[in-house]
Design an enzyme around this catalytic site. Structure first.
Site, mmCIF file in Angstrom:
data_model
loop_
_atom_site.group_PDB
_atom_site.id
_atom_site.type_symbol
_atom_site.label_atom_id
_atom_site.label_comp_id
_atom_site.label_asym_id
_atom_site.label_seq_id
_atom_site.Cartn_x
_atom_site.Cartn_y
_atom_site.Cartn_z
ATOM 1 N N GLU A 116 0.823 -1.215 0.000
ATOM 2 C CA GLU A 116 0.000 0.000 0.000
ATOM 3 C C GLU A 116 0.859 1.268 0.000
ATOM 4 O O GLU A 116 0.376 2.353 0.325
ATOM 5 C CB GLU A 116 -0.952 0.028 1.207
ATOM 6 C CG GLU A 116 -1.862 -1.188 1.356
ATOM 7 C CD GLU A 116 -2.884 -1.376 0.221
ATOM 8 O OE1 GLU A 116 -2.918 -0.545 -0.707
ATOM 9 O OE2 GLU A 116 -3.624 -2.369 0.277
ATOM 10 N N HIS A 140 -2.976 2.181 8.260
ATOM 11 C CA HIS A 140 -4.017 1.331 7.673
ATOM 12 C C HIS A 140 -4.227 0.118 8.568
ATOM 13 O O HIS A 140 -3.266 -0.610 8.861
ATOM 14 C CB HIS A 140 -3.595 0.888 6.271
ATOM 15 C CG HIS A 140 -4.450 -0.183 5.683
ATOM 16 N ND1 HIS A 140 -5.827 -0.069 5.575
ATOM 17 C CD2 HIS A 140 -4.148 -1.400 5.167
ATOM 18 C CE1 HIS A 140 -6.319 -1.166 5.012
ATOM 19 N NE2 HIS A 140 -5.317 -1.985 4.759
ATOM 20 N N HIS A 142 -7.092 -3.225 9.763
ATOM 21 C CA HIS A 142 -8.264 -4.032 9.422
ATOM 22 C C HIS A 142 -9.194 -4.077 10.639
ATOM 23 O O HIS A 142 -9.309 -5.092 11.313
ATOM 24 C CB HIS A 142 -7.828 -5.432 8.990
ATOM 25 C CG HIS A 142 -7.085 -5.467 7.689
ATOM 26 N ND1 HIS A 142 -6.596 -6.615 7.127
ATOM 27 C CD2 HIS A 142 -6.771 -4.465 6.811
ATOM 28 C CE1 HIS A 142 -6.004 -6.342 5.970
ATOM 29 N NE2 HIS A 142 -6.085 -5.033 5.763
ATOM 30 N N GLU A 170 -18.285 11.949 22.211
ATOM 31 C CA GLU A 170 -17.030 12.655 21.901
ATOM 32 C C GLU A 170 -16.563 12.456 20.459
ATOM 33 O O GLU A 170 -15.601 13.096 20.028
ATOM 34 C CB GLU A 170 -15.948 12.250 22.904
ATOM 35 C CG GLU A 170 -16.414 12.584 24.312
ATOM 36 C CD GLU A 170 -15.315 12.990 25.266
ATOM 37 O OE1 GLU A 170 -14.159 12.682 24.998
ATOM 38 O OE2 GLU A 170 -15.661 13.617 26.278
ATOM 39 N N HIS A 211 -12.822 -3.861 3.756
ATOM 40 C CA HIS A 211 -11.360 -4.006 3.876
ATOM 41 C C HIS A 211 -10.806 -3.396 5.182
ATOM 42 O O HIS A 211 -10.125 -4.077 5.927
ATOM 43 C CB HIS A 211 -10.687 -3.380 2.645
ATOM 44 C CG HIS A 211 -9.216 -3.592 2.589
ATOM 45 N ND1 HIS A 211 -8.525 -3.740 1.415
ATOM 46 C CD2 HIS A 211 -8.273 -3.662 3.571
ATOM 47 C CE1 HIS A 211 -7.234 -3.920 1.677
ATOM 48 N NE2 HIS A 211 -7.063 -3.869 2.984
HETATM 49 P P1 13P Z 1 1.124 -5.484 3.121
HETATM 50 O O1 13P Z 1 1.554 -6.740 3.861
HETATM 51 O O2 13P Z 1 1.713 -5.449 1.722
HETATM 52 O O3 13P Z 1 1.386 -4.249 3.913
HETATM 53 O O4 13P Z 1 -0.447 -5.600 2.876
HETATM 54 C C1 13P Z 1 -1.333 -5.732 3.945
HETATM 55 C C2 13P Z 1 -2.645 -5.066 3.695
HETATM 56 O O5 13P Z 1 -3.378 -4.800 4.616
HETATM 57 C C3 13P Z 1 -3.028 -4.724 2.292
HETATM 58 O O6 13P Z 1 -4.137 -3.891 2.263
HETATM 59 ZN ZN ZN Z 2 -5.322 -4.007 4.091
#
Ligand code: 13P
Ligand code: ZN
Length: 276
Positions: A116, A140, A142, A170, A211
């Site tokens: 990413e 980023h 999940h 809040e 995602h």
């Molecule tokens: P990477 O291991 O390449 O960072 O990918 C993980 C991920 O969450 C892709 O969206």
């Molecule tokens: Zn991801």
């Protein structure tokens, strides 16, 4: 100084571990990047090697020419960052055109920066400009409950912002600008990077449908705290929808306006629409 002794590196590793402990980083899920300050890169210069090959970023970020970043590696596990940082993370340099990068430290057993990287760097470029250089962290994750909501809420900035604001008093103070939503797209490339960085012009948070989440901020604590606040609010919404699919009572648009006044934040009226 050794890279691993630097406080920005320790802060980075601590944040990666906090995310892992929250359960947001199954396997290699998620990635983190930090735009390093000039004095920070100078402080570790003796531990860097500038003989690596230049490789294409996969997009153009002229606003980041000559900048240095600390980033997680592709396929690397957040659960290993604290235990084995030299295998899991790297310091990279962006070239003068903003088109290529080279690794100066880390990823000692091979590999490359996160897949990413285009999204991280395009978000950094937008935020560097929008905040006069104050923002340095892109994250980023999940986040489980945010992802769950992308199956049931309309995929609009208005729906996600308003529903998550309503779940915890809040929230509008922590993310007054709101949340952007990127529809499902193939991850890892330039297209999703362009869509996300467009939203980062307006927001500090972008949801990736089915995602996860992207967050931006000035330091590790504020950026992690933002992701944590959004995900906590999503968890409350998931619990609420699981108990009964409607709200008996909630925070009203006028109550949000009163909150905005007392907490000195501006809440865009587009999120305070009347519901039927
Ligand atoms: P990477 O291991 O390449 O960072 O990918 C993980 C991920 O969450 C892709 O969206
Ligand atoms: Zn991801």
């Amino acid at each position: 100084m050794k890279v691993l002794e630097a406080s920005f590196v320790q802060g980075f590793m601590r944040m990666a571990d906090q995310g892992w402990l929250q359960g947001w980083h199954e396997r290699n899920g998620g990635n983190l990047s930090y735009r390093i300050r000039p004095e920070e890169i100078e402080s570790v210069r003796e531990d860097l090697k500038a003989d690596g090959e230049w490789k294409p970023i996969g997009t153009r970020v002229p606003g980041l020419a000559g900048e240095y970043f600390l980033v997680t590696g592709s396929g690397k596990f957040f659960s290993n960052v604290l235990r084995d940082p030299e295998d899991s993370i790297c310091i990279l340099e962006v070239d003068a055109a903003g088109e290529n990068y080279r690794i100066l430290w880390g990823l000692v057993n091979g590999g490359r920066p996160t897949s990413e990287l285009p999204s991280h760097l395009m978000n950094h470029e937008v935020k560097k400009q929008a905040t006069n250089g104050a923002y340095r962290v892109i994250y980023h994750a999940h986040t489980t409950n945010v992802i769950a909501l992308t199956f049931v809420l309309p995929l609009t900035d208005e729906a996600f912002t308003r529903e998550l604001w309503e779940m915890a008093t809040e929230c509008p103070v922590v993310f007054p600008d709101g949340i952007g939503v990127v529809p499902w797209m193939v991850p890892g490339g330039r297209e999703i990077a362009v869509a996300t960085s467009e939203l980062m012009k307006k927001y500090d948070v972008a949801v990736w449908a089915h995602h996860g989440l992207f967050c931006a901020g000035p330091d590790f604590d504020i950026t992690f705290g933002l992701a944590h606040t959004v995900e906590k609010s999503a968890e409350i919404l998931v619990k609420m929808l699981s108990m009964q699919p409607y709200k008996r009572q909630t925070i009203t648009p006028d109550e949000f306006r009163a909150l905005a006044k007392d907490f000195h934040v501006t809440l865009p009226e587009k999120f305070l629409y009347e519901k039927h």
